[in-house]
Design an enzyme around this catalytic site. Structure first.
Site, PDB file in Angstrom:
ATOM      1  N   PHE A   1     144.510  23.193  73.195  1.00 35.63           N
ATOM      2  CA  PHE A   1     145.841  23.774  73.347  1.00 35.63           C
ATOM      3  C   PHE A   1     145.748  24.945  74.320  1.00 35.63           C
ATOM      4  O   PHE A   1     144.753  25.674  74.310  1.00 35.63           O
ATOM      5  CB  PHE A   1     146.368  24.252  71.986  1.00 35.63           C
ATOM      6  CG  PHE A   1     147.842  24.104  71.846  1.00 35.63           C
ATOM      7  CD1 PHE A   1     148.395  22.972  71.263  1.00 35.63           C
ATOM      8  CD2 PHE A   1     148.713  25.091  72.320  1.00 35.63           C
ATOM      9  CE1 PHE A   1     149.763  22.829  71.147  1.00 35.63           C
ATOM     10  CE2 PHE A   1     150.077  24.945  72.213  1.00 35.63           C
ATOM     11  CZ  PHE A   1     150.612  23.814  71.620  1.00 35.63           C
TER      12      PHE A   1
ATOM     13  N   GLN B   1     160.015  34.476  73.180  1.00 34.22           N
ATOM     14  CA  GLN B   1     159.358  33.483  74.028  1.00 34.22           C
ATOM     15  C   GLN B   1     160.374  32.443  74.490  1.00 34.22           C
ATOM     16  O   GLN B   1     161.151  31.938  73.678  1.00 34.22           O
ATOM     17  CB  GLN B   1     158.254  32.807  73.215  1.00 34.22           C
ATOM     18  CG  GLN B   1     157.194  32.144  74.056  1.00 34.22           C
ATOM     19  CD  GLN B   1     155.956  31.851  73.217  1.00 34.22           C
ATOM     20  OE1 GLN B   1     156.034  31.230  72.155  1.00 34.22           O
ATOM     21  NE2 GLN B   1     154.812  32.317  73.663  1.00 34.22           N
TER      22      GLN B   1
ATOM     23  N   HIS C   1     161.118  28.799  76.893  1.00 39.45           N
ATOM     24  CA  HIS C   1     160.572  27.600  77.514  1.00 39.45           C
ATOM     25  C   HIS C   1     161.398  27.336  78.768  1.00 39.45           C
ATOM     26  O   HIS C   1     162.615  27.472  78.728  1.00 39.45           O
ATOM     27  CB  HIS C   1     160.682  26.431  76.524  1.00 39.45           C
ATOM     28  CG  HIS C   1     159.909  25.224  76.947  1.00 39.45           C
ATOM     29  ND1 HIS C   1     160.319  24.411  77.983  1.00 39.45           N
ATOM     30  CD2 HIS C   1     158.746  24.683  76.501  1.00 39.45           C
ATOM     31  CE1 HIS C   1     159.438  23.441  78.134  1.00 39.45           C
ATOM     32  NE2 HIS C   1     158.479  23.581  77.252  1.00 39.45           N
TER      33      HIS C   1
ATOM     34  N   LEU D   1     164.405  20.476  74.060  1.00 33.36           N
ATOM     35  CA  LEU D   1     163.338  20.647  75.056  1.00 33.36           C
ATOM     36  C   LEU D   1     163.091  19.407  75.900  1.00 33.36           C
ATOM     37  O   LEU D   1     163.061  18.288  75.387  1.00 33.36           O
ATOM     38  CB  LEU D   1     162.029  21.004  74.346  1.00 33.36           C
ATOM     39  CG  LEU D   1     161.834  22.448  73.936  1.00 33.36           C
ATOM     40  CD1 LEU D   1     160.435  22.637  73.376  1.00 33.36           C
ATOM     41  CD2 LEU D   1     162.062  23.386  75.104  1.00 33.36           C
TER      42      LEU D   1
ATOM     43  N   GLU E   1     157.092  19.629  79.443  1.00 35.14           N
ATOM     44  CA  GLU E   1     156.503  19.994  80.731  1.00 35.14           C
ATOM     45  C   GLU E   1     155.900  18.793  81.437  1.00 35.14           C
ATOM     46  O   GLU E   1     155.706  18.807  82.655  1.00 35.14           O
ATOM     47  CB  GLU E   1     155.438  21.082  80.513  1.00 35.14           C
ATOM     48  CG  GLU E   1     156.047  22.442  80.659  1.00 35.14           C
ATOM     49  CD  GLU E   1     155.416  23.516  79.796  1.00 35.14           C
ATOM     50  OE1 GLU E   1     154.735  23.185  78.812  1.00 35.14           O
ATOM     51  OE2 GLU E   1     155.634  24.681  80.118  1.00 35.14           O
TER      52      GLU E   1
ATOM     53  N   ARG F   1     154.438  28.596  82.949  1.00 37.20           N
ATOM     54  CA  ARG F   1     155.764  28.677  82.337  1.00 37.20           C
ATOM     55  C   ARG F   1     156.570  29.892  82.776  1.00 37.20           C
ATOM     56  O   ARG F   1     157.737  29.783  83.139  1.00 37.20           O
ATOM     57  CB  ARG F   1     155.628  28.769  80.822  1.00 37.20           C
ATOM     58  CG  ARG F   1     155.613  27.457  80.132  1.00 37.20           C
ATOM     59  CD  ARG F   1     155.651  27.687  78.635  1.00 37.20           C
ATOM     60  NE  ARG F   1     155.389  26.417  77.964  1.00 37.20           N
ATOM     61  CZ  ARG F   1     155.447  26.255  76.655  1.00 37.20           C
ATOM     62  NH1 ARG F   1     155.726  27.278  75.872  1.00 37.20           N
ATOM     63  NH2 ARG F   1     155.226  25.090  76.121  1.00 37.20           N
TER      64      ARG F   1
ATOM     65  N   HIS G   1     162.865  30.231  72.414  1.00 30.89           N
ATOM     66  CA  HIS G   1     162.056  29.375  71.553  1.00 30.89           C
ATOM     67  C   HIS G   1     161.514  30.090  70.316  1.00 30.89           C
ATOM     68  O   HIS G   1     161.512  29.527  69.233  1.00 30.89           O
ATOM     69  CB  HIS G   1     160.902  28.840  72.393  1.00 30.89           C
ATOM     70  CG  HIS G   1     160.077  27.783  71.727  1.00 30.89           C
ATOM     71  ND1 HIS G   1     160.644  26.664  71.157  1.00 30.89           N
ATOM     72  CD2 HIS G   1     158.735  27.654  71.559  1.00 30.89           C
ATOM     73  CE1 HIS G   1     159.687  25.904  70.651  1.00 30.89           C
ATOM     74  NE2 HIS G   1     158.523  26.482  70.866  1.00 30.89           N
TER      75      HIS G   1
ATOM     76  N   ARG H   1     153.421  35.135  72.005  1.00 37.68           N
ATOM     77  CA  ARG H   1     152.662  34.377  71.009  1.00 37.68           C
ATOM     78  C   ARG H   1     151.778  33.324  71.662  1.00 37.68           C
ATOM     79  O   ARG H   1     152.199  32.621  72.573  1.00 37.68           O
ATOM     80  CB  ARG H   1     153.630  33.682  70.056  1.00 37.68           C
ATOM     81  CG  ARG H   1     152.978  32.813  69.012  1.00 37.68           C
ATOM     82  CD  ARG H   1     154.021  32.160  68.124  1.00 37.68           C
ATOM     83  NE  ARG H   1     154.900  31.275  68.871  1.00 37.68           N
ATOM     84  CZ  ARG H   1     154.680  29.969  69.041  1.00 37.68           C
ATOM     85  NH1 ARG H   1     153.616  29.399  68.527  1.00 37.68           N
ATOM     86  NH2 ARG H   1     155.534  29.237  69.726  1.00 37.68           N
TER      87      ARG H   1
END
Lengths: 587, 77
Positions: free
Chosen positions: A119, A240, A242, A252, A255, A286, A353, A398
């Site tokens: 991740f 945060q 997106h 969403l 990506e 991002r 988000h 985060r």
């Protein structure tokens, strides 16, 4: 005025991951626990979490909690409290083992150990190379977690009050928290839930923005209740975003679309990312992409009649590749943007988000406020965990997968703190005579209001203002104007009127009460963002493009009372590890 | 006691995708459902969010013909 009262050892408000993990800890210790939830527990927003749980199990190769800690601190842009972050990362593996023992169906390796996927942002040896640290259950980790925790709570005799909305915190003259008032939706009746300890796990408030990935239930109820009760909210300027949510819907767009060759266009049909990131173009990180999109919109090059969105073009990828490599995207675009992306571009905007700020707590999940010359005095009887709380482990930004880690670790830790506190403080304290007066005056104001404001219109004005003035990239003129506007909207929100006064399942009343909570979150966000004159993590200002550790390495505390701001130091001292000194954050 | 208000609240979900589709359906499709179909719709709301989204997005279908009939209306929403 007195109301019917129910008495519990502990009342937990919210039945997502954090609330259910905390409740389980309490019920299994033999305490009498009530959990209040607006919706059925397994329909909490935790269900939307797909990524996984970050924990340094080391099942895929060498890993340890110190590396996870480094990644989290760096991700937080050094605003995270290092004692809480050490606690989070050290406790994360045990949090996963606990869930495994409860029967959570984790993905597994061939040797039977729990599988871990890679991740973004997770590394081994302090940023040296990527590490596989995310524990998951296919792309349904949140779903599996909620079902596992719910079953276990039922077994432990946790008492669920489903379709109940908590309205206000009850505090006595000393400031001790003695429970909440709450409304049963089915009957419209208001009750007092008297508790020796009260734990908020109400989640985030992403619905303050017009473009939000959050479900409709995410209205910041715990934040509103805390603010009205005089508790400050911490670091509310940090949200945060997106880059590509469907304009007007929030759903969403992965990506992966840009990964497969999709690119962004402004109203002139220009592929503008070539100007902002000549090498990476649409595949830049991002924050770079989101900032470029916000700049195009701010400078009048957005698309549509209000020039307020960007187009994501992918028709050139070809229908076969879209169907094969990007499953579900065509369906989502058709359903939520009303376009077929094999022919037409998808309207997108940077979309809210996750909320990094919240009710200030220490790493025990105890709510802490300044006073008596100290930054962190414990509020007796009051606890918070999950997205509603600010421990602060996410700081200014985060790290992916740490939201679920946060729920589990601080859900359990806050439960343990309650158990300790109740042992030392036996018995219920008497409720003050006016325990429910504030709630009843709010409800009676709403029911008797005439010539007032329409709830939907005020909510829409709030969401538009937050999106336009305090979005992913922040401009000084827009912030100044935004403070003025959100204060005006806040005054309108105090005069909402509902036409339907019925008692049973009156959703109009519920939505008016939710707006009371949202507006506190919106105002705190705008005020804190206007005040913080630097760029750090998710708070990105056009006029102060750099992080300023000399002046701004500190947490913001916002008080509802006259929008007062205070600041407190970031804890740079871990529990046992060496301190991580702030460095330039680059990946 | 308004059944519609109860159903409306049960359309509040954990997944934003469902919030949007179900809210739209309440305005467009629900008023035209028969009593029997409304009962089926209420039953569909009992599914877990991800399972319901699989149905609505067409990734999965229900073995129950009455459910499929209402799901087809939801899929067109």
């Amino acid at each position: 005025m007195s109301l019917p009262t129910r008495k519990f050892d502990a009342v937990v408000v919210g039945a997502g991951g954090a609330g259910m993990r905390a409740a389980l800890q309490l019920s299994e210790a033999g305490l009498k626990v009530a959990v209040l939830s607006k919706v059925f527990p397994t329909r909490s927003h935790t269900v939307a979490a797909q990524g996984g749980i970050g924990a340094s199990l080391g099942n895929m190769g060498e890993d340890n909690w110190l590396w996870h800690m480094y990644d989290t601190i760096k991700g937080s842009d050094y605003l995270g409290d290092q004692d809480a972050i050490e606690f989070l990362c050290r406790m994360a593996p045990q949090a996963v083992y606990d869930l495994e023992h409860y029967g959570m169906p984790f993905d597994r390796n061939e040797d039977g150990t729990v599988y871990q996927r890679p991740f973004g942002g997770h590394s081994s040896n302090f940023g040296e190379r990527p590490v596989q640290r995310s524990v998951c259950a296919a792309d349904r980790t949140g779903h599996a977690m909620l079902h596992t925790l719910y079953q276990r709570n039922v077994r432990a005799n946790t008492v669920f009050f489903v379709e109940w909305m908590a309205l206000d915190l009850i505090r006595d003259a000393s400031g001790q928290v003695l429970g909440v008032t709450a409304m049963e939706m089915e009957t419209g009746e208001t009750w007092i839930f008297q508790a020796r300890a009260t734990l908020f796990a109400t989640g985030g408030a992403g619905r303050i923005y017009a473009a939000s990935t959050n479900a409709f239930i995410n209205t910041g109820d715990g934040l509103g209740m805390a603010a009205r009760a005089g508790i400050p909210l911490e670091d509310m300027e940090f949200w945060q975003f997106h880059p590509t949510g469907v304009a007007g819907a929030g759903v969403l767009i992965t990506e992966g679309v840009r990964g497969e060759g999709g690119y962004l266009l402004n109203k002139d049909g220009e592929r503008f990312m070539e100007r902002y990131a000549p090498n990476m173009k649409d595949l830049a990180s991002r924050d770079v992409v989101a900032r470029a999109m916000a700049t195009e919109i701010k400078e009048g090059r957005g698309c549509g009649k209000d020039a307020d969105y960007i187009l994501l073009k992918l028709d050139h990828i070809g229908v076969d590749k879209i169907e094969k490599k990007l499953p579900g995207i065509r369906e989502i675009a058709k359903k939520f943007a009303n376009v077929d992306p094999v022919k037409d571009p998808i309207p997108v905007v940077p979309t809210c988000h996750y909320q990094m700020g919240g009710i200030p707590t220490n790493y025990h999940g105890e709510v802490v406020v300044p006073g008596n010359g100290k930054d962190n005095n414990v509020v007796p009887g009051f606890y918070a965990a999950g997205e509603v709380a600010c421990a602060s482990v996410h700081g200014a930004n985060r790290l992916g997968t740490n939201s679920l880690t946060d729920l589990l670790v601080f859900g359990k830790a806050s439960g343990d703190s309650v158990i300790r506190y109740l042992k030392e403080n036996p018995g219920h304290k008497d409720l003050p005579a006016d325990a429910a007066d504030y709630t009843m005056s709010r409800l009676s104001r709403l029911d008797s209001q005439t010539g007032g404001e329409n709830v939907f219109e005020v909510g829409a004005a709030m969401r538009r203002t937050m999106q336009a003035h305090c979005g992913v990239f922040r401009f000084p003129d827009l912030l100044t104007d935004g403070v003025k506007k959100i204060r005006e909207i806040s005054e309108r929100a105090a005069r909402t009127e509902i036409k339907d006064k019925s008692k049973t399942f009156n959703t109009a009343r519920i939505e008016a009460l939710e707006l009371d909570n949202l507006i506190e979150v919106a105002r705190s966000t705008m005020i804190c963002a206007d005040a913080r004159q630097e760029s750090r993590g998710a708070h990105d200002r056009a006029d102060y493009p750099k992080r300023d550790d000399v002046t701004w390495l500190k947490h913001t505390l916002w008080y509802k009372d006259s929008d007062r701001l205070e600041y407190k130091a970031v804890n740079l001292k871990p529990l046992t590890a060496e301190s991580f000194e702030p460095k330039v954050r680059s990946y | 006691m308004s059944d519609f208000d109860r159903v409306r609240w049960h359309c509040r979900r954990g997944l934003l995708e469902l919030d949007i589709i179900l809210t739209r359906f309440l305005e467009s499709g629900y008023p035209r459902l028969s009593e029997a179909q409304r009962t089926v719709f209420s039953g569909l709301l009992e599914y877990a969010d991800n399972d319901l989204w699989d149905f609505v997005s067409g990734r999965n279908s229900s073995a129950d013909a009455a459910e499929e009939e209402v799901l087809n209306l939801l899929r067109e929403t």
